[in-house]
Design a protein around this motif. Structure first.
Motif, mmCIF file in Angstrom:
data_model
loop_
_atom_site.group_PDB
_atom_site.id
_atom_site.type_symbol
_atom_site.label_atom_id
_atom_site.label_comp_id
_atom_site.label_asym_id
_atom_site.label_seq_id
_atom_site.Cartn_x
_atom_site.Cartn_y
_atom_site.Cartn_z
ATOM 1 N N ALA A 118 0.525 0.366 11.033
ATOM 2 C CA ALA A 118 1.702 0.177 10.180
ATOM 3 C C ALA A 118 1.658 1.096 8.967
ATOM 4 O O ALA A 118 2.710 1.569 8.507
ATOM 5 C CB ALA A 118 1.799 -1.282 9.735
ATOM 6 N N GLY A 119 0.453 1.361 8.421
ATOM 7 C CA GLY A 119 0.353 2.242 7.267
ATOM 8 C C GLY A 119 0.857 3.647 7.564
ATOM 9 O O GLY A 119 1.729 4.162 6.849
ATOM 10 N N PRO A 120 0.349 4.327 8.614
ATOM 11 C CA PRO A 120 0.895 5.643 8.961
ATOM 12 C C PRO A 120 2.373 5.605 9.321
ATOM 13 O O PRO A 120 3.123 6.521 8.977
ATOM 14 C CB PRO A 120 0.045 6.069 10.165
ATOM 15 N N ALA A 131 -6.967 9.879 -1.980
ATOM 16 C CA ALA A 131 -6.667 8.950 -3.077
ATOM 17 C C ALA A 131 -5.504 8.028 -2.712
ATOM 18 O O ALA A 131 -5.541 6.818 -2.981
ATOM 19 C CB ALA A 131 -6.356 9.726 -4.355
ATOM 20 N N ASN A 132 -4.453 8.587 -2.078
ATOM 21 C CA ASN A 132 -3.292 7.771 -1.731
ATOM 22 C C ASN A 132 -3.604 6.764 -0.635
ATOM 23 O O ASN A 132 -3.003 5.680 -0.595
ATOM 24 C CB ASN A 132 -2.135 8.668 -1.294
ATOM 25 N N SER A 161 9.194 5.426 6.414
ATOM 26 C CA SER A 161 9.831 4.913 5.199
ATOM 27 C C SER A 161 9.580 5.826 4.003
ATOM 28 O O SER A 161 10.518 6.335 3.385
ATOM 29 C CB SER A 161 9.330 3.495 4.908
ATOM 30 N N SER A 162 8.291 6.045 3.652
ATOM 31 C CA SER A 162 7.982 6.852 2.463
ATOM 32 C C SER A 162 8.515 8.278 2.610
ATOM 33 O O SER A 162 9.247 8.775 1.747
ATOM 34 C CB SER A 162 6.468 6.874 2.224
ATOM 35 N N LEU A 163 8.160 8.948 3.713
ATOM 36 C CA LEU A 163 8.627 10.311 3.926
ATOM 37 C C LEU A 163 10.136 10.354 4.125
ATOM 38 O O LEU A 163 10.818 11.265 3.637
ATOM 39 C CB LEU A 163 7.912 10.917 5.130
ATOM 40 N N GLY A 164 10.673 9.356 4.839
ATOM 41 C CA GLY A 164 12.112 9.336 5.071
ATOM 42 C C GLY A 164 12.911 9.241 3.783
ATOM 43 O O GLY A 164 13.860 9.997 3.561
ATOM 44 N N ASN A 190 0.816 -1.227 0.000
ATOM 45 C CA ASN A 190 0.000 0.000 0.000
ATOM 46 C C ASN A 190 0.843 1.267 0.000
ATOM 47 O O ASN A 190 0.422 2.303 -0.531
ATOM 48 C CB ASN A 190 -0.925 0.015 1.225
ATOM 49 N N GLY A 191 2.040 1.204 0.604
ATOM 50 C CA GLY A 191 2.838 2.414 0.764
ATOM 51 C C GLY A 191 3.857 2.661 -0.317
ATOM 52 O O GLY A 191 4.405 3.767 -0.394
#
Length: 529
Positions: A440-442, A413-414, A448-451, A123-124
């Motif tokens: 886990a999603g947030p 949407a994301n 991970s995504s923002l990092g 999802n991420g």
């Protein structure tokens, strides 16, 4: 000129082309420095460039059609938005979850570890590319925080209510059925794993505190940013160390009794009226295309599944060529492309020739499910990008600013994948994994995504990145961090509180917090204007 008008001009400029990173990759893919023998590298660079660019124009230029036909075209976009939501929902439930369940069983993962790794990564992964395509770090923060609030409040409330409904139906079925015929939730574990919820809430609060520390000075170094992905690895390790739920074991093909079910969406519904039959006929082409793109992974095997699995490599190759490389003609432009095309054809022929019509699954079935997992992520990413583009166009047509767009339409949407995947997993008995995904999603988004997105940005700015440009942006980010902390605590309390019978009270409280959050952002934006 007001701040909102300046931001609208910046939004238009940012969406007129790809980000600087994507533009550099695209130029590298087209530059003369690469020789003819490196055409495969050009393809990979083009795919990465299109993903890093985030949500671009997509297949449809919504802004152009809105400008041409005016606000009346918004009704058409709303209908198309609902179709995209339906596609996202059914793709997650019928095509994304089955290979996930198979690999969780094959690797003997507990529901918590499965939700924090396979589901969170699936999802991420698209969020990493959309955040990397943001024009500044503050916009990446808005995308991350908006998606996190949506997952905690909306997805958390929906998963909580869906589990209560499923438990009520299971209890009613148990009263009228034989005990052996009743399926327990989560592999026979009726009691929730409260420890994993507490770990997720504590880890999320710690992550928010670290982000607040970074935002205090306004800039961060590579060393400080590299701690973010390491924190998520520590979260997964903490779940593994405190695991109390046994791995969920999927039945093998030998233990699946009864007639092999038809492929999802392809069999004519029995006893359907004219209206339902018409809907099925309209949806049938979409299911047929997805069955070919994403081979079935339900541990059944027959001639239709054999054919779909054999055609899948060719379909995925064509899908990637059309989606990322501009058309199928690129597959025959050079020797490298031709070799890839021949390899795909040989793979398809091998799948068909080395298998039979069942009912036993072939020995290479794990490879088919892995292909289904990857292709389902690609399809969900394309649908999610198109959904984000459509929602963004509607928001821009309504005159919304970048802050409002990034924390509402784009974030919705994301995070739609987390919502539909969580509900689908609860309905299929994976409620513990679905509960874990809510935290886990947030965590995956902010660590991970923002990092990684901030690390990409810092690499382009000599090892440091400015997290905010003005004190007004700092204030907006701090307000969002505060709301995220409140939502995290409420979700943890609600998840650890047992209630008999389905009730909308707790989901309504989470929805109310989300409405207050959006209202505060709108008030702050209105005050500045």
């Amino acid at each position: 000129m007001s701040l909102i008008q300046q931001e609208r001009i910046q939004i238009s400029a940012s969406h007129s082309g790809p980000s600087s990173l994507a533009r550099g990759l695209a130029q590298s893919a087209q530059g003369p420095a690469l020789t003819r023998t490196s055409s495969l590298q050009k393809s990979l660079l083009a795919i990465v460039a299109s993903q890093v660019a985030g949500s671009g124009d997509g297949f449809v230029d919504y802004d152009y059609w809105l400008e041409r036909f005016g606000t009346g075209f918004s009704i058409v976009l709303l209908v198309w938005l609902l179709v995209l939501l339906w596609l996202l929902n059914t793709t997650a439930q019928d095509f994304f979850v089955p290979p996930l369940q198979y690999w969780a069983s094959l690797l003997k993962l507990s529901p918590e570890i499965s939700g924090a790794t396979l589901v969170a990564l699936g999802n991420g992964a698209p969020d990493i590319f959309s955040m990397s395509g943001a024009r500044s770090a503050s916009h990446s923060f808005n995308l991350a925080f908006g998606g996190m609030m949506s997952v905690l409040c909306i997805t958390g409330g929906a998963v909580l209510y869906t589990r209560q409904r499923v438990e009520d139906r299971a209890a009613a079925q148990k009263e009228v059925s034989q005990p052996a015929e009743c399926l327990m939730l989560d592999g026979g574990h009726a009691s929730p794993n409260y420890r994993s919820y507490i770990i997720g809430a504590l880890w999320l609060c710690a992550a928010l505190a670290y982000l607040a520390y970074l935002m205090k000075d306004g800039d961060a170094s590579n060393v400080e940013l590299s701690i973010l992905p390491l924190l998520y690895a520590g979260y997964v390790g903490a779940l593994a160390w405190c695991r109390v739920t046994k791995p969920e074991l999927q039945p093998t093909a030998d233990t699946l009794a009864g007639e092999t079910p038809p492929l999802p969406g392809l069999a004519r519904p029995e006893g359907a009226n004219t209206y339902e039959l018409l809907l099925w006929l309209m949806a049938w082409p979409t299911y047929a295309i997805r069955c070919v793109l994403i081979p079935p992974s339900d541990l059944h095997w027959d001639r239709s599944r054999r054919v779909c699995s054999a055609v899948a490599p060719i379909a995925i190759c064509i899908f990637c060529a059309v989606t990322y490389l501009g058309g199928c003609g690129v597959l025959v432009l050079s020797a490298a492309y031709i070799c890839v095309s021949l390899g795909v054809l040989l793979c398809s022929a091998g799948i068909y020739c080395c298998s039979n019509d069942g009912p036993a699954v072939p020995k290479f079935y794990p490879a088919i499910t892995l292909m289904a997992k990857v292709s389902s992520i690609l399809v969900l990413s394309v649908i999610g990008d198109e959904l984000a583009n459509c929602a963004r166009a509607l928001g821009k047509g309504a005159g919304l600013s970048s802050l409002v767009l990034e924390t509402t339409a784009v974030s919705w949407a994301n995070s739609m994948g987390d919502l539909v995947t969580g509900i689908a997993m609860v309905r299929q008995g994976q409620s513990e994994a679905a509960y874990t995904v809510v935290f886990a999603g947030p965590l995956f988004n902010c660590l991970s995504s923002l990092g990684f997105a901030l690390l990409f940005t810092s690499e382009r700015s000599e090892g440091r990145v400015d997290l905010w440009e003005t004190y007004r942006i700092q204030r907006d980010l701090e307000v969002q961090v505060g709301f995220l902390g409140v939502a995290c605590v409420l979700v943890a309390v609600f998840f650890t509180r047992e209630r008999k019978g389905a009730s909308l009270f707790l989901p309504a409280v989470l929805g109310g917090v989300y409405i207050v959050y959006l209202t505060c952002l709108l008030v702050l934006e209105w005050h500045e204007s």
